[in-house]
Design a protein around this motif. Structure first.
Motif, mmCIF file in Angstrom:
data_model
loop_
_atom_site.group_PDB
_atom_site.id
_atom_site.type_symbol
_atom_site.label_atom_id
_atom_site.label_comp_id
_atom_site.label_asym_id
_atom_site.label_seq_id
_atom_site.Cartn_x
_atom_site.Cartn_y
_atom_site.Cartn_z
ATOM 1 N N GLN A 84 -1.632 17.991 -6.418
ATOM 2 C CA GLN A 84 -0.895 18.552 -5.292
ATOM 3 C C GLN A 84 -1.512 18.124 -3.958
ATOM 4 O OE1 GLN A 84 -0.801 22.821 -6.017
ATOM 5 N NE2 GLN A 84 1.132 22.645 -7.103
ATOM 6 N N ILE A 85 -2.843 18.092 -3.895
ATOM 7 C CA ILE A 85 -3.535 17.659 -2.680
ATOM 8 C C ILE A 85 -3.226 16.195 -2.386
ATOM 9 C CG2 ILE A 85 -5.815 17.167 -1.704
ATOM 10 C CD1 ILE A 85 -6.816 19.684 -3.183
ATOM 11 N N GLU A 86 -3.217 15.371 -3.445
ATOM 12 C CA GLU A 86 -2.978 13.934 -3.274
ATOM 13 C C GLU A 86 -1.579 13.674 -2.727
ATOM 14 O OE1 GLU A 86 -4.314 10.250 -3.021
ATOM 15 O OE2 GLU A 86 -5.540 11.811 -3.947
ATOM 16 N N ILE A 87 -0.587 14.391 -3.262
ATOM 17 C CA ILE A 87 0.788 14.225 -2.783
ATOM 18 C C ILE A 87 0.894 14.656 -1.316
ATOM 19 C CG2 ILE A 87 3.167 15.007 -3.051
ATOM 20 C CD1 ILE A 87 2.545 15.391 -6.037
ATOM 21 N N LYS A 88 0.301 15.788 -0.996
ATOM 22 C CA LYS A 88 0.361 16.297 0.379
ATOM 23 C C LYS A 88 -0.315 15.332 1.344
ATOM 24 C CE LYS A 88 -0.762 20.344 3.212
ATOM 25 N NZ LYS A 88 -1.393 21.691 3.244
ATOM 26 N N ARG A 89 -1.474 14.807 0.947
ATOM 27 C CA ARG A 89 -2.196 13.876 1.811
ATOM 28 C C ARG A 89 -1.371 12.609 2.050
ATOM 29 N NH1 ARG A 89 -6.470 12.751 -1.301
ATOM 30 N NH2 ARG A 89 -7.780 14.395 -0.417
ATOM 31 N N ALA A 90 -0.799 12.069 0.983
ATOM 32 C CA ALA A 90 0.005 10.850 1.114
ATOM 33 C C ALA A 90 1.210 11.081 2.019
ATOM 34 C CB ALA A 90 0.455 10.372 -0.261
ATOM 35 N N ALA A 91 1.841 12.245 1.886
ATOM 36 C CA ALA A 91 3.017 12.560 2.711
ATOM 37 C C ALA A 91 2.628 12.693 4.184
ATOM 38 C CB ALA A 91 3.664 13.849 2.219
ATOM 39 N N GLU A 92 1.509 13.351 4.447
ATOM 40 C CA GLU A 92 1.079 13.555 5.826
ATOM 41 C C GLU A 92 0.726 12.238 6.502
ATOM 42 O OE1 GLU A 92 -2.109 16.323 5.420
ATOM 43 O OE2 GLU A 92 -0.800 18.090 5.404
ATOM 44 N N VAL A 93 0.030 11.358 5.781
ATOM 45 C CA VAL A 93 -0.348 10.068 6.366
ATOM 46 C C VAL A 93 0.890 9.209 6.601
ATOM 47 C CG1 VAL A 93 -1.628 7.931 5.970
ATOM 48 C CG2 VAL A 93 -2.656 10.117 5.359
ATOM 49 N N ALA A 94 1.810 9.206 5.635
ATOM 50 C CA ALA A 94 3.025 8.392 5.772
ATOM 51 C C ALA A 94 3.875 8.853 6.950
ATOM 52 C CB ALA A 94 3.839 8.458 4.479
ATOM 53 N N SER A 95 3.875 10.150 7.221
ATOM 54 C CA SER A 95 4.725 10.692 8.290
ATOM 55 C C SER A 95 4.285 10.246 9.678
ATOM 56 C CB SER A 95 4.739 12.225 8.223
ATOM 57 O OG SER A 95 3.460 12.758 8.550
ATOM 58 N N THR A 96 3.064 9.722 9.796
ATOM 59 C CA THR A 96 2.578 9.268 11.096
ATOM 60 C C THR A 96 3.044 7.849 11.420
ATOM 61 O OG1 THR A 96 0.490 8.387 10.185
ATOM 62 C CG2 THR A 96 0.524 10.715 10.838
ATOM 63 N N HIS A 97 3.728 7.201 10.478
ATOM 64 C CA HIS A 97 4.189 5.825 10.679
ATOM 65 C C HIS A 97 5.706 5.818 10.873
ATOM 66 C CE1 HIS A 97 0.421 3.660 9.403
ATOM 67 N NE2 HIS A 97 0.161 4.894 8.996
ATOM 68 N N VAL A 98 6.145 4.974 11.801
ATOM 69 C CA VAL A 98 7.576 4.858 12.108
ATOM 70 C C VAL A 98 8.261 4.055 11.007
ATOM 71 C CG1 VAL A 98 9.289 4.028 13.750
ATOM 72 C CG2 VAL A 98 7.116 4.994 14.566
ATOM 73 N N LEU A 99 9.409 4.548 10.554
ATOM 74 C CA LEU A 99 10.163 3.856 9.521
ATOM 75 C C LEU A 99 10.929 2.678 10.106
ATOM 76 C CD1 LEU A 99 11.678 6.886 7.571
ATOM 77 C CD2 LEU A 99 10.191 5.144 6.572
ATOM 78 N N PRO A 100 11.049 1.580 9.360
ATOM 79 C CA PRO A 100 11.936 0.491 9.792
ATOM 80 C C PRO A 100 13.378 0.995 9.839
ATOM 81 C CG PRO A 100 10.515 -0.198 7.965
ATOM 82 C CD PRO A 100 10.372 1.275 8.091
ATOM 83 N N ASP A 101 14.174 0.458 10.738
ATOM 84 C CA ASP A 101 15.569 0.893 10.871
ATOM 85 C C ASP A 101 16.341 0.741 9.563
ATOM 86 O OD1 ASP A 101 15.107 1.494 13.495
ATOM 87 O OD2 ASP A 101 15.897 -0.406 14.276
ATOM 88 N N ALA A 102 16.058 -0.337 8.821
ATOM 89 C CA ALA A 102 16.796 -0.609 7.594
ATOM 90 C C ALA A 102 16.496 0.399 6.492
ATOM 91 C CB ALA A 102 16.480 -2.023 7.093
ATOM 92 N N SER A 103 15.368 1.089 6.607
ATOM 93 C CA SER A 103 14.948 2.027 5.550
ATOM 94 C C SER A 103 15.229 3.478 5.900
ATOM 95 C CB SER A 103 13.446 1.861 5.280
ATOM 96 O OG SER A 103 13.121 0.533 4.973
ATOM 97 N N GLU A 104 15.559 3.758 7.145
ATOM 98 C CA GLU A 104 15.605 5.140 7.635
ATOM 99 C C GLU A 104 16.621 6.011 6.890
ATOM 100 O OE1 GLU A 104 15.582 7.434 11.954
ATOM 101 O OE2 GLU A 104 15.761 5.252 11.833
ATOM 102 N N VAL A 105 17.845 5.517 6.704
ATOM 103 C CA VAL A 105 18.886 6.325 6.055
ATOM 104 C C VAL A 105 18.538 6.577 4.600
ATOM 105 C CG1 VAL A 105 21.309 6.383 5.358
ATOM 106 C CG2 VAL A 105 20.696 5.559 7.631
ATOM 107 N N ALA A 106 18.139 5.525 3.893
ATOM 108 C CA ALA A 106 17.806 5.672 2.472
ATOM 109 C C ALA A 106 16.589 6.565 2.285
ATOM 110 C CB ALA A 106 17.550 4.290 1.854
#
Length: 229
Positions: A84-106
């Protein structure tokens, strides 16, 4: 004759289920199952599943209250909490990066389905047909995300989610994909080492060892791969 419509209206009125009541029911159900089923059978069932739902953690907590020195149960609880900690950590770190436009909707569609799946699984101690169907939909949405332009951290979040969704081949393919596009051997080795550490967080020791070996073979200095992990 009296008009019965007000009574009907009152009986049809929806009643909200309070969160604290759901939590209380989860604890009560966990305690009841602990009393109804032999401890050894319940312990075996918990050890043989990747279920990290709240009910599963309640079962473990109840078992440990009666057997606090049981190293197997303590190790199992630690592994579930670490996932659970690993999933939360990965989600928090990923959220600090801007998504490419092509990936945003999906990506948005996948996250919405993933949240629904996590909510449905939250108080479920075993897979149901609906939860399993939703799990497959989440994986399908994940695979549909255009990955070109995603950051390393966003891809690692997808990999950890694949592990949580019990799709090891997909997680391994994401790790290999990241390593393949790494510009040099040092960064490729770090991808393998980071992936190995993430797999360890999910108690996937054999696969973690394989990737750590790949890191050692890739880097110019094998000691660096071990230090990175």
């Amino acid at each position: 004759m009296q008009n019965s419509k007000p009574n009907v209206a009152r009986s049809d009125r929806p009643t909200a289920v309070l969160p604290w009541l759901i939590a209380l029911l989860a604890v009560l159900i966990g305690g009841a199952l602990w009393l109804l089923f032999p401890k050894a059978d319940l312990e075996r069932q918990l050890a043989n599943t990747q279920d990290d739902s709240e009910l599963s953690l309640n079962y473990l907590t109840n078992l440990l209250e009666s057997d606090p020195d049981n190293e197997r149960l303590l190790s199992l609880l630690k592994a579930k909490q670490q996932r659970q900690i690993e999933i939360k950590r990965a989600a928090e770190v990923a959220s600090t990066h801007v998504l490419p436009d092509a990936s945003e909707v999906a990506w948005s569609r996948w996250e919405s389905l993933y949240s629904r799946y996590q909510e449905a699984e939250k108080f479920s101690s075993k897979a149901t047909r609906q939860i399993e169907q939703l799990r497959l939909e989440v994986l399908e949405a994940l695979r549909a995300i255009p990955r070109q332009g995603l950051s390393k951290e966003q891809t690692f979040y997808l990999a950890s989610s694949s592990l949580a969704l019990r799709d090891m081949p997909l997680a391994m393919s994401l790790y290999q994909e990241l390593a393949h596009i790494s510009p040099d051997t040092e960064q490729k080795s770090k991808v393998y080492a980071d992936a190995s550490r993430q797999l360890l967080g999910f108690s996937q020791y054999e696969e973690a060892s394989q990737l750590l070996q790949s890191a050692s073979k890739t880097t110019q200095d094998p000691r660096q791969a071990q230090l990175s992990a």
